[in-house]
Design a protein around this motif. Structure first.
Motif, PDB file in Angstrom:
ATOM      1  N   ASP A  76       7.119  63.888  46.263  1.00 24.96           N
ATOM      2  CA  ASP A  76       6.169  62.886  46.745  1.00 24.96           C
ATOM      3  C   ASP A  76       5.852  61.905  45.616  1.00 24.96           C
ATOM      4  OD1 ASP A  76       4.163  61.352  47.778  1.00 24.96           O
ATOM      5  OD2 ASP A  76       2.988  63.026  48.550  1.00 24.96           O
ATOM      6  N   PRO A  77       6.338  60.672  45.705  1.00 25.48           N
ATOM      7  CA  PRO A  77       6.167  59.724  44.599  1.00 25.48           C
ATOM      8  C   PRO A  77       4.729  59.248  44.407  1.00 25.48           C
ATOM      9  CG  PRO A  77       7.171  58.644  46.484  1.00 25.48           C
ATOM     10  CD  PRO A  77       7.103  60.102  46.818  1.00 25.48           C
ATOM     11  N   LYS A 107      12.515  61.117  43.199  1.00 30.36           N
ATOM     12  CA  LYS A 107      12.874  60.486  44.468  1.00 30.36           C
ATOM     13  C   LYS A 107      13.383  59.069  44.200  1.00 30.36           C
ATOM     14  CE  LYS A 107      11.379  60.078  49.255  1.00 30.36           C
ATOM     15  NZ  LYS A 107      10.261  60.266  50.214  1.00 30.36           N
ATOM     16  N   SER A 109      15.164  57.172  45.810  1.00 35.34           N
ATOM     17  CA  SER A 109      15.280  56.296  46.982  1.00 35.34           C
ATOM     18  C   SER A 109      13.967  55.601  47.316  1.00 35.34           C
ATOM     19  CB  SER A 109      15.725  57.109  48.204  1.00 35.34           C
ATOM     20  OG  SER A 109      14.771  58.112  48.522  1.00 35.34           O
ATOM     21  N   ASP A 110      12.883  55.944  46.610  1.00 32.24           N
ATOM     22  CA  ASP A 110      11.577  55.354  46.894  1.00 32.24           C
ATOM     23  C   ASP A 110      11.440  54.016  46.187  1.00 32.24           C
ATOM     24  OD1 ASP A 110       8.720  55.525  47.844  1.00 32.24           O
ATOM     25  OD2 ASP A 110       8.397  55.398  45.690  1.00 32.24           O
ATOM     26  N   ARG A 137      15.129  48.390  42.219  1.00 35.61           N
ATOM     27  CA  ARG A 137      14.465  48.386  43.529  1.00 35.61           C
ATOM     28  C   ARG A 137      15.339  47.677  44.557  1.00 35.61           C
ATOM     29  NH1 ARG A 137      10.317  44.548  45.897  1.00 35.61           N
ATOM     30  NH2 ARG A 137       9.938  45.440  47.960  1.00 35.61           N
TER      31      ARG A 137
END
Length: 237
Positions: A76-77, A107, A109-110, A137
């Motif tokens: 959980d970022p 993570k 991919s966040d 990003r």
């Protein structure tokens, strides 16, 4: 209520809230049942708020709870971002960066974690690292025009604000900014902010142009883009 801080009855309610959030979190945050686990994790989130400056003002306790949340859900970022902000507010900049990088690794991919990194590096005056984070990003969100628009905006702001840049560096940054904004417009042709920033970038580029004819052409195009952006904005309002 923060406005009643110091009032015995108010403080007693705050302490009771902390006590019961703690009990709930201890009993449920590791539950095998998803709905109960969610209640436990939400209790930990409330505990972080209980220890904030407008309530108990105990950053060490906030740190403890956030680390616990990260250990319980390393993917959980949001928890990494909150812990990083806590360190940043305490001027613990190395720890703040370290936690954000851990969040990125947990993570990748966040997209949000890269924006947090960019914001952190920008505040530290580390422009190359800022842009590295923004390009990362964009790789995560290759079809999101806002990701590329943000890149162009950062280049524009750096050229506009940093008087120590050489002319060659300004030209390089403006070229990269225009490249990014063109990508944004390919993804969304009526993107008002991208159209406007393309015009702003061209105005800065015109300031560096030695050829009068080319300079006037750039300014003319910039004005046309500004008019287009204003017209589109009126239709969307």
């Amino acid at each position: 209520k923060p406005s009643k801080k110091g009032d015995p009855a108010n403080d007693d309610l705050l302490n009771k809230a902390v006590e019961n959030y703690t009990i709930t979190a201890d009993r449920l945050s590791a539950s095998q049942f998803p709905n109960l686990k969610e209640i436990g994790l939400r209790s930990l989130q409330y505990l972080v708020g209980m220890y904030s400056t407008d309530k108990l003002d105990q950053p060490a306790k906030q740190e403890e709870v956030l680390i616990k949340m990260i250990n319980q859900d390393p993917t959980d970022p949001i928890n990494y971002r909150n812990l990083s902000k806590l360190y940043e507010d305490a001027a613990l900049y190395e720890d703040s960066e370290r936690v954000l990088l851990l969040g990125k690794a947990a993570k990748p991919s966040d997209a949000g974690i890269y924006l947090e990194l960019a914001s952190f590096y920008n505040k530290q005056g580390e422009f190359p690292k800022t842009m590295d984070a923004l390009y990362e990003r964009a790789k995560v969100e290759p079809t999101n025009p806002e990701a590329f628009q943000t890149i162009s905006a950062y280049y524009w702001d750096e050229v506009r604000a940093d008087g120590s840049l050489t002319e060659a560096t300004k030209r390089e940054y403006l070229g990269k900014g225009l490249e990014a904004v063109e990508t944004a417009l390919k993804l969304k042709s009526d993107y008002v902010e991208a159209i406007a920033y393309k015009g702003l970038l061209l105005r800065l580029q015109a300031n560096l142009e030695k050829d009068g004819g080319k300079q006037q052409a750039m300014l003319k195009e910039a004005q046309a883009l500004e008019d287009q952006a204003n017209a589109l904005k009126k239709t969307k309002d």
